[in-house]
Every structure is written in C-alpha cells, then in structure tokens.
Scaffold this motif. Structure first.
Motif, PDB file in Angstrom:
ATOM      1  N   ALA A   1       0.775  -1.077  -0.025  1.00 56.22           N
ATOM      2  CA  ALA A   1      -0.102   0.002  -0.170  1.00 56.22           C
ATOM      3  C   ALA A   1       0.900   1.363  -0.093  1.00 56.22           C
ATOM      4  CB  ALA A   1      -0.899   0.034   1.263  1.00 56.22           C
ATOM      5  N   ASP A   2       2.128   1.215   0.275  1.00 53.54           N
ATOM      6  CA  ASP A   2       2.875   2.361   0.527  1.00 53.54           C
ATOM      7  C   ASP A   2       4.284   2.130  -0.163  1.00 53.54           C
ATOM      8  OD1 ASP A   2       4.362   4.701   1.192  1.00 53.54           O
ATOM      9  OD2 ASP A   2       3.840   4.448   3.284  1.00 53.54           O
ATOM     10  N   PRO A   3       4.434   2.595  -1.245  1.00 51.36           N
ATOM     11  CA  PRO A   3       5.732   2.210  -2.069  1.00 51.36           C
ATOM     12  C   PRO A   3       7.061   3.082  -1.472  1.00 51.36           C
ATOM     13  CG  PRO A   3       4.637   4.290  -3.375  1.00 51.36           C
ATOM     14  CD  PRO A   3       3.529   3.785  -2.120  1.00 51.36           C
ATOM     15  N   ARG A   4       6.920   3.855  -0.448  1.00 42.21           N
ATOM     16  CA  ARG A   4       8.063   4.362   0.387  1.00 42.21           C
ATOM     17  C   ARG A   4       8.570   3.294   1.234  1.00 42.21           C
ATOM     18  NH1 ARG A   4       6.008   9.088   3.760  1.00 42.21           N
ATOM     19  NH2 ARG A   4       4.287   7.223   4.179  1.00 42.21           N
ATOM     20  N   VAL A   5       7.946   2.299   1.626  1.00 43.92           N
ATOM     21  CA  VAL A   5       8.399   1.222   2.511  1.00 43.92           C
ATOM     22  C   VAL A   5       9.367   0.471   1.965  1.00 43.92           C
ATOM     23  CG1 VAL A   5       7.657  -0.583   4.039  1.00 43.92           C
ATOM     24  CG2 VAL A   5       6.248   1.134   3.794  1.00 43.92           C
ATOM     25  N   VAL A   6      10.473   0.454   2.634  1.00 42.18           N
ATOM     26  CA  VAL A   6      11.993  -0.332   2.415  1.00 42.18           C
ATOM     27  C   VAL A   6      12.261  -1.317   3.560  1.00 42.18           C
ATOM     28  CG1 VAL A   6      12.419   0.770   0.496  1.00 42.18           C
ATOM     29  CG2 VAL A   6      13.379   1.453   2.838  1.00 42.18           C
ATOM     30  N   ALA A   7      12.803  -2.541   3.314  1.00 43.65           N
ATOM     31  CA  ALA A   7      13.221  -3.156   4.364  1.00 43.65           C
ATOM     32  C   ALA A   7      14.847  -3.580   4.501  1.00 43.65           C
ATOM     33  CB  ALA A   7      12.682  -4.596   4.400  1.00 43.65           C
ATOM     34  N   ILE A   8      15.464  -3.449   5.355  1.00 34.91           N
ATOM     35  CA  ILE A   8      17.233  -3.448   5.733  1.00 34.91           C
ATOM     36  C   ILE A   8      17.148  -4.763   6.628  1.00 34.91           C
ATOM     37  CG2 ILE A   8      19.118  -2.372   6.103  1.00 34.91           C
ATOM     38  CD1 ILE A   8      17.382   0.214   5.470  1.00 34.91           C
ATOM     39  N   THR A   9      18.105  -5.423   6.411  1.00 40.60           N
ATOM     40  CA  THR A   9      18.530  -6.509   7.286  1.00 40.60           C
ATOM     41  C   THR A   9      20.309  -6.690   7.305  1.00 40.60           C
ATOM     42  OG1 THR A   9      18.399  -8.672   8.384  1.00 40.60           O
ATOM     43  CG2 THR A   9      18.240  -8.485   6.054  1.00 40.60           C
ATOM     44  N   ALA A  10      20.786  -7.280   8.240  1.00 42.83           N
ATOM     45  CA  ALA A  10      22.260  -7.439   8.263  1.00 42.83           C
ATOM     46  C   ALA A  10      22.579  -9.043   8.149  1.00 42.83           C
ATOM     47  CB  ALA A  10      22.749  -6.733   9.636  1.00 42.83           C
ATOM     48  N   ALA A  11      22.537  -9.488   6.924  1.00 44.29           N
ATOM     49  CA  ALA A  11      22.822 -10.929   6.664  1.00 44.29           C
ATOM     50  C   ALA A  11      21.816 -11.938   7.352  1.00 44.29           C
ATOM     51  CB  ALA A  11      24.191 -11.154   7.332  1.00 44.29           C
ATOM     52  N   MET A  12      20.640 -11.374   7.756  1.00 39.24           N
ATOM     53  CA  MET A  12      19.583 -12.145   8.335  1.00 39.24           C
ATOM     54  C   MET A  12      18.249 -12.258   7.697  1.00 39.24           C
ATOM     55  SD  MET A  12      21.261 -13.687  11.042  1.00 39.24           S
ATOM     56  CE  MET A  12      20.241 -14.266  12.065  1.00 39.24           C
ATOM     57  N   PRO A  13      18.271 -12.548   6.435  1.00 40.28           N
ATOM     58  CA  PRO A  13      16.912 -12.324   5.705  1.00 40.28           C
ATOM     59  C   PRO A  13      15.853 -13.509   6.166  1.00 40.28           C
ATOM     60  CG  PRO A  13      18.554 -13.126   4.104  1.00 40.28           C
ATOM     61  CD  PRO A  13      19.361 -12.792   5.481  1.00 40.28           C
ATOM     62  N   GLU A  14      16.527 -14.742   6.288  1.00 41.07           N
ATOM     63  CA  GLU A  14      15.827 -15.743   6.725  1.00 41.07           C
ATOM     64  C   GLU A  14      15.377 -15.498   8.157  1.00 41.07           C
ATOM     65  OE1 GLU A  14      18.927 -16.280   5.355  1.00 41.07           O
ATOM     66  OE2 GLU A  14      18.635 -17.506   3.770  1.00 41.07           O
ATOM     67  N   GLY A  15      16.310 -15.351   9.064  1.00 40.06           N
ATOM     68  CA  GLY A  15      16.138 -15.138  10.696  1.00 40.06           C
ATOM     69  C   GLY A  15      15.109 -14.124  10.801  1.00 40.06           C
ATOM     70  N   THR A  16      15.131 -12.982  10.114  1.00 38.33           N
ATOM     71  CA  THR A  16      14.307 -11.896  10.425  1.00 38.33           C
ATOM     72  C   THR A  16      12.823 -11.854   9.592  1.00 38.33           C
ATOM     73  OG1 THR A  16      15.404 -10.331   8.722  1.00 38.33           O
ATOM     74  CG2 THR A  16      16.038 -10.210  10.980  1.00 38.33           C
ATOM     75  N   GLY A  17      12.521 -13.062   8.935  1.00 41.10           N
ATOM     76  CA  GLY A  17      11.393 -13.274   7.945  1.00 41.10           C
ATOM     77  C   GLY A  17      11.171 -12.367   7.072  1.00 41.10           C
TER      78      GLY A  17
END
Length: 638
Positions: free
Chosen positions: A332-348
C-alpha cells in the motif's frame, strides 16, 4: 575409539597417524550430528571445519597457543577435542555446555564469542600482550568469509598489518566465490611457498640482489613483481597483501595432510599471515551439504532423513507475522523499504525480498552501516524498517543515537528475538534493548503483547513522525485471529485489560500473558489484581499508571528485560517525578548474564513466568499481613 583417547588427554592427538586422524574426523562428525539432531544447534558450519580443527590442535600447542574462533558457530569439533566429550550431550541445554566458546568453560577457549567479526581484533590484542610480556605462544584467529563483511574485521586487519605482530588469520571460506583457483596447483603453491626452503631461498636471493652494485635493485624489484604476479594470478591475495599480510592459499580445508603441512609452515613465518582455507558447509552429512542454510542453525531433526522435527499446524511465529505484515503495508505504500544485516531468513524477510527486490537491502554483517544507511534513505523520503535481532542492535547504538534520533528521522527498528531467546544463551538474549533505547530523545519504544498488537506496532511505526522501535519475542505467537485491517496505535497509550483492587500488574510484551494468568490464579486465592498492558516503555502512559497507583497503592512491573534501566525503572522515575509513593515490586532480568536453556526454563529460573509471579505476590501479601498483625499486637500491648 580415537575420540575417547583425545578427550581424556587432548595432546594425544599429536600421536595419531594420518589414518587415525581421518577416522577421528568421521567420529567427530558422527557425534556432532547425533547431538545436534536432539538438541539443535549450528551444524553445517561445525561440520565444515572438522579437518581444520584437527589440524590446528595437531600442529599447535594448545591451550598455550591460542585459537580464537569467530562467532563460534564452528566450534563443536573444538569442544569435543578439548575435554568436553562427556558433557557434549548437554550442548545448549540448561546448566550444560555453551553452544559457543566460553572462557569460563575451558582453558582451550581462548576468547568468548557469539557475535561475529571479533576474532582478528581479539587475536591481535593477544599477540600484542604476548610480545609485551615476552611470551612465545602462537596466536591464530579463524574467521568466516561472511564475517569479513563487518567493519570490525577490517579494522582488525588494518591495525594488524600496521603492528606487524606474529599472528595467523585463517579465512574459512565456505560460501563466497573469492577464488575459483581450487585444485592441486593452488594447494601446491600454498604449501611450497611457505616451506622452510622457499622462505630461506627468498631471503637469500633478496640479500644477494640487494648487494649487487649496479643491477641488483632493479633485479630485486623485478623479482618482487614476478612473485606478486604469480601469487595474484593463482590466488586472490591482493586485498590482504594491501593490509600488510602475507597471503597464503587457497588450500583445501578437507585435505588433512596438506592442511597440517601448510599450518606447520605458516606458524613459523614472521609477521601477520592470512591463510585462505576452502571448506564445505555441512561436509559429511548429505542433508546439510544440500541445504547448508537450513542446517546453519537448526532445531531437533531426524538424523536419518534430515527432516526437521516441528509441530505442524501451530500458530505462526512472531517473525512470520512481522514479515507478512510488512509486505501488506509495503503493497500500500511504495516508500516502505526493508533492511537487514545478513539475516533475511532469521528476520522473516525472504518473501519481502522476493516480492520487492528493489526495496530490500541485505547489507551483510554490518549493523552500524545498516542503521546509517537507513538514515540516509529516510532523509531522502523513504520509510525504512531495519530488521535485526535485538542483541545485534547493540553494535549500532551510536548510529541509532546520532544518525537517526538526533536528526529525528522516521526510521523503524524491528527487533526480533527481544527478550530471552533460549539455547543460544547470554550472547544472544535480547534483554538490554529497552534499557539502552528508552533514554534516547525522539525515539518511541514499544513491546507488543501478541501478534495483533505486533501488526498494529508495525502500522504505527510507518505513520510515526520520528524514529520508532518495537521488539517481539522468539517463537510462536498466541494463535489469535488477525484482523485484515491494521489500525495504528496512539503512541504512548497503554490498555487496561483486567480490573483489580489489591494491586496492579504493569506489564510489557510476553509479560502481559504471564501477568494475566497470575492474576487469575491469585483471584482464586482471594487477591484482586488489575492488569495493564503498558505497551510503551517510552513514552509511558503516565495518566494510566498514576491512576492505578492511586487506586490500588501497589504496582507490580513485569518485563523480559534487564531491571537496571528498564521498564520498571521508568515507572519508578515517573512516580518520583510526580511525588507518588505506592509500593512497587519489579519483576525482570536480574543484574547478571542469563545462561542458556529453553525460554520456559529461563523465565521460571529468573521468576517472571506466571507460577513464579503468583508465588512472589503471595509471599509479599503474606509478609504484609504478618507485619500488620505485629503492629496491631504491639499497639494493643502498649
């Protein structure tokens, strides 16, 4: 068996033949698989370094010589070879041995670890201390290729190259394609270019050429360029040579004879040396070789099939709820981005990365960079969510304070594994975040009690005007039906969930469920306890808390966080500032590092599960009644 011989006397590894050492490697793999299939743990990494571990203990004089493991995911074989065979079945269990190297556990564990990228800096410190006191021991750090994405690793490399201390850094390369040059020629070069003969010839040639009056200097420079070209052609060592290290490798990390010869040669070299070793995650156990990511950190599994033992049909985990909710809001919001530090699986965030690849950033093991990178995104109009384990945000505290909160940028911190995490133990418990975040200006800090509240926290964070942090626990959610429409919360507003007259539980996060259950049990004993979900550590719902203080005169704070500086401390500060003086009992994590165990075991041990709350509140009222009776008796006797 060879393993039993080694356990009783670790130096006995030096007496084994090459055939016996290879048999020992198989025994180690069998024991590691057998134990982790029951206890869970970091399997793939440990299987990948079995031969390397054997070679290190064969060549070095441990524990006098120091082996510094990075992270410690790969230290199971090391533990088995250093006197912990009899206790290995207790790995990661309550009162058992740690899943990571731990100085208090064994003299062979030279440095305690749990977070990545510390090995080079720690080993350099040990080498500097050795030289300062005139010691002669060797110091070896083992670091994985993934850990080299951290700035701390490069800071250690930089100073080590400058100080020129005698030390060896082993790059355990098990995933990255740093070098395609694997095979007999590369192994030959690595071993022969570190042999005594080669090193002596190199020094003699340098001395001869330097002494030649006319063409010696030119010939020496030509020889140096030739050596550099040869090594650069066959190896990827230019980066490490630039840091001032002598680069050796790559060598096959599963060829024991080659490994031992190379380690013997490298250990005699002067100055900092980087040995590049190629290993295979999950080596020797087919399911782990085929799916090393799954078996990196895994729960109990069927050792015959590799099938993970899990209860099907249960509620989703909080991590899964987070991932699904962020996707829904990002749609619903194109401004939303996600960042993780080598944990894409662990953080879902795996599904998010597939759904929005251009709006997903995995920065590697670089939490500081993740936070400041998010600040840059926010400063230019986006709404970034930084998803980290709570324990790893500790590394980026300064970035949170200066780069995000000082500028009041709308960055969200989604802190997975908030609270007690279980078997990974003290290095991974996320029990300090409420304390180190709540005093930072501009930052709102929340701990939702269930999956519905978590979704509302996510929604609230994306409409907040400034920085926002929410933490949620490891494990399954409560299984509540989740509304399709996600309503934001009023920041700083709690919710009263239960009426009572004898006292009020003020709880956060998983503590709310424990408080509700405790209140119900105490009701059966004639005690009436209200329950308030405070929701926010900052800002506090001062109106609600002060009203409860006036109404019942007894506040009982419940948090899965350090008592020092946590939610209970915030309540006490509020009461002091307002001149209120109700009785206050605080329940939380005491002033010590909590050991490993299941979450339920640990909550019971520190007294924040429902049964413990009931017992402690019952005791408080019993003591109060006894004191009151004593005063009455004294009064009537006067």
């Amino acid at each position: 068996m060879n393993l039993e011989k080694i356990n009783n006397y670790p130096p006995a590894i030096k007496d084994l033949s090459l055939t016996e050492l290879k048999d020992l490697a198989e025994e180690l793999r069998e024991r590691i698989v057998a134990t982790t299939s029951v206890n869970g743990g970091h399997l793939a990494s440990s299987l990948g370094v079995v031969e390397l571990t054997i070679a290190l203990h064969r060549v070095l004089d441990t524990p006098t010589d120091k082996i510094v493991w990075d992270v410690g995911h790969q230290a199971y074989a090391h533990k088995l070879l250093t006197g912990r065979l009899d206790r290995f079945s207790t790995l990661r269990r309550l009162d058992g041995i740690s899943g990571f190297p731990k100085r208090s556990e064994s003299p062979y564990d030279a440095f305690g670890v749990g977070h990545s990228s510390t090995s080079i800096s720690a080993a350099l410190g040990m080498a500097a201390a050795r030289d300062a006191r005139g010691g002669r021991e060797k110091v070896v750090a083992i670091i994985g290729d993934g850990s080299l994405t951290s700035g701390l690793a490069f800071e250690g490399l930089n100073q080590a190259g400058d100080l020129k201390k005698d030390m060896v850094v082993i790059l355990n390369d098990n995933e990255m394609s740093i070098s395609p040059n694997v095979g007999a020629l590369a192994s030959f070069l690595s071993r022969k270019m570190t042999s005594d003969l080669f090193v002596r010839m190199k020094k003699d040639a340098k001395s001869i050429l330097s002494g030649m009056p006319h063409f010696g200097k030119d010939l020496l420079n030509l020889a140096r360029r030739a050596e550099d070209s040869l090594k650069g052609f066959f190896t990827p060592g230019m980066l490490f040579e630039a840091f001032g290290f002598d680069y050796v490798g790559p060598v096959d990390g599963h060829q024991l004879e080659d490994l031992m010869e190379t380690l013997e040669n490298v250990s005699r070299l002067k100055g900092p040396v980087l040995l590049h070793v190629l290993t295979k995650k999950g080596k020797g156990y087919a399911p782990a070789e085929e799916n090393p990511a799954l078996f990196h950190g895994i729960g109990p599994f069927d050792r015959q099939t590799g099938q993970v033992k899990s209860s099907a049909g249960g509620p989703p985990s909080y991590t899964e709820v987070f991932g699904a909710s962020l996707i829904a809001l990002a749609e619903a919001d194109p401004r939303v981005v996600a960042i993780t530090a080598a944990m894409p699986e662990g953080t879902g965030l795996i599904e998010f990365s597939k759904r929005f690849p251009e709006r997903f950033f995995d920065v590697g093991i670089a939490e500081q960079h993740a936070v400041t990178f998010a600040a840059g995104l926010a400063a230019n109009g986006l709404r970034p969510t930084v998803a980290l384990y709570s324990t790893f945000l500790q590394r980026a505290y300064d970035n949170v304070l200066h780069d995000v909160c000082l500028q009041n940028l709308p960055v969200t911190f989604a802190l997975d594994r908030g609270g007690l995490v279980g078997a990974d133990g003290p290095t991974h418990h996320g029990v300090f975040d409420l304390s180190f975040l709540r005093h930072i200006p501009n930052l709102a800090v929340m701990a939702p009690r269930d999956e519905i509240e978590l979704r509302r926290a996510i929604r609230t964070s994306l409409v907040a005007e400034g920085p926002f942090a929410y933490r949620y626990p490891r494990g399954a959610a409560l299984g509540l039906p989740i509304p399709e429409v996600i309503e934001p919360l009023e920041i700083g507003r709690g919710e009263k969930l239960r009426e009572g007259t004898d006292g009020t539980f003020l709880a956060l996060g998983v503590g709310v469920a424990a408080a509700l259950e405790a209140a119900e049990r105490l009701q059966e004993e004639g005690l009436s306890l209200a329950v308030v979900d405070a929701r926010f550590v900052k800002p506090l719902d001062s109106e609600l808390i002060l009203a409860e203080a006036r109404a019942t005169g007894l506040l009982l704070t419940v948090e899965e966080n350090a008592l020092q500086g946590g939610f209970g401390s915030a309540v006490l500060e509020l009461l002091a500032d307002q001149g209120a003086s109700p009785r206050v009992l605080r329940f939380g994590v005491p002033d010590r590092f909590v050991e490993q165990g299941t979450q339920d075991e640990l909550r019971q041990r520190i007294g924040i599960d429902a049964a413990s709350l009931v017992a402690q509140v019952r005791e408080h009222f019993a003591q109060g009644a006894s004191a009151q009776n004593s005063r009455i008796t004294l009064a009537t006797g006067v």
